[in-house]
Design a protein around this motif. Structure first.
Motif, mmCIF file in Angstrom:
data_model
loop_
_atom_site.group_PDB
_atom_site.id
_atom_site.type_symbol
_atom_site.label_atom_id
_atom_site.label_comp_id
_atom_site.label_asym_id
_atom_site.label_seq_id
_atom_site.Cartn_x
_atom_site.Cartn_y
_atom_site.Cartn_z
ATOM 1 N N CYS A 145 35.353 41.584 48.701
ATOM 2 C CA CYS A 145 34.452 41.580 47.225
ATOM 3 C C CYS A 145 33.805 43.098 47.473
ATOM 4 C CB CYS A 145 33.482 40.493 47.218
ATOM 5 S SG CYS A 145 34.025 38.891 47.359
ATOM 6 N N TYR A 146 33.949 43.519 45.985
ATOM 7 C CA TYR A 146 33.062 44.791 45.498
ATOM 8 C C TYR A 146 31.524 44.076 45.385
ATOM 9 C CZ TYR A 146 31.291 48.627 42.614
ATOM 10 O OH TYR A 146 30.567 49.444 42.154
ATOM 11 N N ALA A 147 31.562 43.221 44.646
ATOM 12 C CA ALA A 147 30.257 42.387 44.117
ATOM 13 C C ALA A 147 30.492 41.372 44.430
ATOM 14 C CB ALA A 147 29.827 43.246 42.798
ATOM 15 N N MET A 148 29.217 40.346 44.487
ATOM 16 C CA MET A 148 29.053 39.109 44.461
ATOM 17 C C MET A 148 28.143 38.578 43.590
ATOM 18 S SD MET A 148 29.534 37.970 48.656
ATOM 19 C CE MET A 148 29.684 36.214 48.250
ATOM 20 N N GLN A 149 28.542 37.487 42.886
ATOM 21 C CA GLN A 149 27.597 36.987 41.703
ATOM 22 C C GLN A 149 26.076 36.559 42.269
ATOM 23 O OE1 GLN A 149 29.249 33.751 39.523
ATOM 24 N NE2 GLN A 149 27.400 33.320 38.451
ATOM 25 N N GLY A 150 25.074 37.334 41.799
ATOM 26 C CA GLY A 150 23.736 36.802 42.023
ATOM 27 C C GLY A 150 23.253 37.483 43.467
ATOM 28 N N LYS A 151 23.914 38.256 43.991
ATOM 29 C CA LYS A 151 23.479 38.940 45.119
ATOM 30 C C LYS A 151 23.594 40.364 45.338
ATOM 31 C CE LYS A 151 25.018 34.685 48.010
ATOM 32 N NZ LYS A 151 25.904 34.276 49.199
ATOM 33 N N THR A 152 24.867 40.749 44.946
ATOM 34 C CA THR A 152 24.837 42.406 44.723
ATOM 35 C C THR A 152 23.917 43.053 43.868
ATOM 36 O OG1 THR A 152 27.104 42.049 45.557
ATOM 37 C CG2 THR A 152 26.465 44.141 44.976
ATOM 38 N N PRO A 153 23.257 44.149 44.176
ATOM 39 C CA PRO A 153 22.379 44.874 43.336
ATOM 40 C C PRO A 153 23.361 45.792 42.758
ATOM 41 C CG PRO A 153 22.149 45.803 45.617
ATOM 42 C CD PRO A 153 22.896 44.412 45.642
ATOM 43 N N ILE A 154 22.870 46.237 41.282
ATOM 44 C CA ILE A 154 23.469 47.142 40.351
ATOM 45 C C ILE A 154 22.990 48.532 40.831
ATOM 46 C CG2 ILE A 154 24.103 47.897 38.272
ATOM 47 C CD1 ILE A 154 23.622 45.020 37.576
ATOM 48 N N ASP A 155 23.657 49.399 41.604
ATOM 49 C CA ASP A 155 22.860 50.577 42.213
ATOM 50 C C ASP A 155 24.027 51.466 42.147
ATOM 51 O OD1 ASP A 155 24.646 49.785 44.251
ATOM 52 O OD2 ASP A 155 23.158 49.826 45.805
ATOM 53 N N LYS A 156 25.021 51.591 41.645
ATOM 54 C CA LYS A 156 26.268 52.355 41.280
ATOM 55 C C LYS A 156 26.978 52.254 40.335
ATOM 56 C CE LYS A 156 28.814 49.839 44.988
ATOM 57 N NZ LYS A 156 29.219 50.129 46.240
ATOM 58 N N LEU A 157 27.886 53.079 40.097
ATOM 59 C CA LEU A 157 28.870 53.271 38.939
ATOM 60 C C LEU A 157 30.189 53.479 39.658
ATOM 61 C CD1 LEU A 157 29.646 52.774 35.987
ATOM 62 C CD2 LEU A 157 29.390 55.332 35.436
ATOM 63 N N SER A 158 31.332 52.697 39.512
ATOM 64 C CA SER A 158 32.523 52.870 40.186
ATOM 65 C C SER A 158 33.804 53.077 39.235
ATOM 66 C CB SER A 158 32.679 51.925 41.416
ATOM 67 O OG SER A 158 31.643 51.860 42.166
ATOM 68 N N LEU A 159 34.630 53.630 39.684
ATOM 69 C CA LEU A 159 35.911 53.824 38.785
ATOM 70 C C LEU A 159 36.942 53.676 39.719
ATOM 71 C CD1 LEU A 159 37.127 54.909 36.103
ATOM 72 C CD2 LEU A 159 37.295 57.056 37.175
ATOM 73 N N LEU A 160 37.921 52.640 39.356
ATOM 74 C CA LEU A 160 39.032 52.396 40.087
ATOM 75 C C LEU A 160 40.433 53.531 40.255
ATOM 76 C CD1 LEU A 160 40.116 49.746 41.829
ATOM 77 C CD2 LEU A 160 41.128 48.738 39.949
ATOM 78 N N LEU A 161 40.708 53.589 41.130
ATOM 79 C CA LEU A 161 41.851 54.672 41.274
ATOM 80 C C LEU A 161 43.330 53.926 41.479
ATOM 81 C CD1 LEU A 161 40.197 57.568 43.480
ATOM 82 C CD2 LEU A 161 40.396 57.247 40.799
ATOM 83 N N SER A 162 43.354 53.111 42.214
ATOM 84 C CA SER A 162 44.395 52.164 42.411
ATOM 85 C C SER A 162 44.076 50.782 42.735
ATOM 86 C CB SER A 162 45.384 53.035 43.716
ATOM 87 O OG SER A 162 44.719 52.989 44.934
ATOM 88 N N GLY A 163 45.021 49.899 42.618
ATOM 89 C CA GLY A 163 44.729 48.555 43.167
ATOM 90 C C GLY A 163 44.418 47.570 41.758
ATOM 91 N N ARG A 164 43.833 46.452 42.091
ATOM 92 C CA ARG A 164 43.729 45.542 41.114
ATOM 93 C C ARG A 164 42.476 44.830 41.591
ATOM 94 N NH1 ARG A 164 47.853 41.450 38.414
ATOM 95 N NH2 ARG A 164 47.775 40.373 40.549
ATOM 96 N N ILE A 165 41.432 44.667 40.347
ATOM 97 C CA ILE A 165 40.149 43.774 40.829
ATOM 98 C C ILE A 165 40.197 42.501 39.799
ATOM 99 C CG2 ILE A 165 37.673 43.867 40.971
ATOM 100 C CD1 ILE A 165 38.809 45.778 43.001
#
Length: 270
Positions: A145-165
């Motif tokens: 998991c990159y982020a989990m609902q109700g747990k992970t803080p919003i402290d960055k901005l990410s851009l996907l280069l490869s793969g699928r989320i």
């Protein structure tokens, strides 16, 4: 007033006039210099545009120096043109050094070619963006998991280069995130720079993924220093959110044969 008038009259009328024009044209070197000047001033912007301009203007000034030395035999004309040639030569070397010093890893180079170069972003501006994320590419393994609902803080901005989320909320699938899309653009846009928040969705890697991440505070400092980069990210994030809204819109159905349009909540479409 009379003194000023006499000054302009002497400047315009009290100089030797051309009583006889030369019948023969100047030599080929002079005309070659003029052609190089015309073509040189058609150069564009950016590093390669500067290389184009300084190289052709330098050759033009060099030809003018040769013309002044051989045909006109005028030391002042030769000196000025040679000085301008030397300036263009030094500028050409300096820009060449800058071009060679701006190099990136393969993934960042591919990101520039796919996303930033079509928007006309120069390599110098792109270098500031890359340095803001420490030129680091992060790996996210499958089903992590990159982020989990109700747990992970919003402290960055990410851009996907490869793969699928895969994006889910309360276990329900919402949409996918594909390469060259932001992972957390809605979360980023929902908060002010001084606010904090947590993810309301879960982001899980369906395949092995690679992404770049900019820390929130560090990115806002970059925006404060460079307003152009701030406007650039604002456009990219807005476009990314619009794509995600359209992806959600295609999945929302109400009743049998009707589709609910999230852009126009009061209307249903067959």
């Amino acid at each position: 007033m009379g003194e000023n008038a006499s000054f302009w009259e002497s400047l315009i009328f009290a100089h030797p006039t051309c009583t006889a024009w030369k019948q023969e044209a100047e030599g080929s070197i002079y005309h070659l210099a003029s052609i190089l000047f015309v073509v040189g001033f058609m150069g564009g912007s950016g590093f390669f545009g500067l290389l184009y301009v300084f190289s052709l203007l330098g050759l033009g000034f060099l030809c003018s120096s040769v013309w002044a030395w051989l045909d006109v035999c005028a030391a002042d004309i030769f000196s000025w043109n040679f000085i301008l040639f030397a300036i263009c030569f030094v500028q050409f070397i300096y820009v060449t050094y800058q071009v060679r010093s701006v190099s990136f890893d393969r993934e960042f180079q591919e990101l520039y070619s796919a996303l930033f170069q079509p928007l006309g972003i120069s390599l110098t501006v792109y270098r500031k963006i890359v340095m803001c994320c420490d030129a680091e590419v992060v790996t996210l393994e499958k089903e992590h998991c990159y982020a989990m609902q109700g747990k992970t803080p919003i402290d960055k901005l990410s851009l996907l280069l490869s793969g699928r989320i895969r994006v889910t909320v309360d276990g329900e699938f919402l949409h996918y995130i594909f390469p060259l899309q932001f992972l957390d653009s809605p979360e980023w846009d929902s908060l002010r720079p001084t606010e904090e928040g947590i993810f309301q969705v879960t982001l899980t890697a369906e395949t092995d993924c690679r992404y770049v991440a900019w820390r929130r505070k560090k990115l806002y400092l970059l925006f404060a220093k460079h307003r152009f980069i701030s406007r650039l990210f604002s456009i990219l994030i807005g476009s990314d959110i619009a794509e995600k809204l359209y992806a959600l819109n295609d999945r929302v159905h109400v009743g049998e044969g009707f589709r609910y349009d999230i852009r126009l909540p009061n209307f249903y479409h067959v």
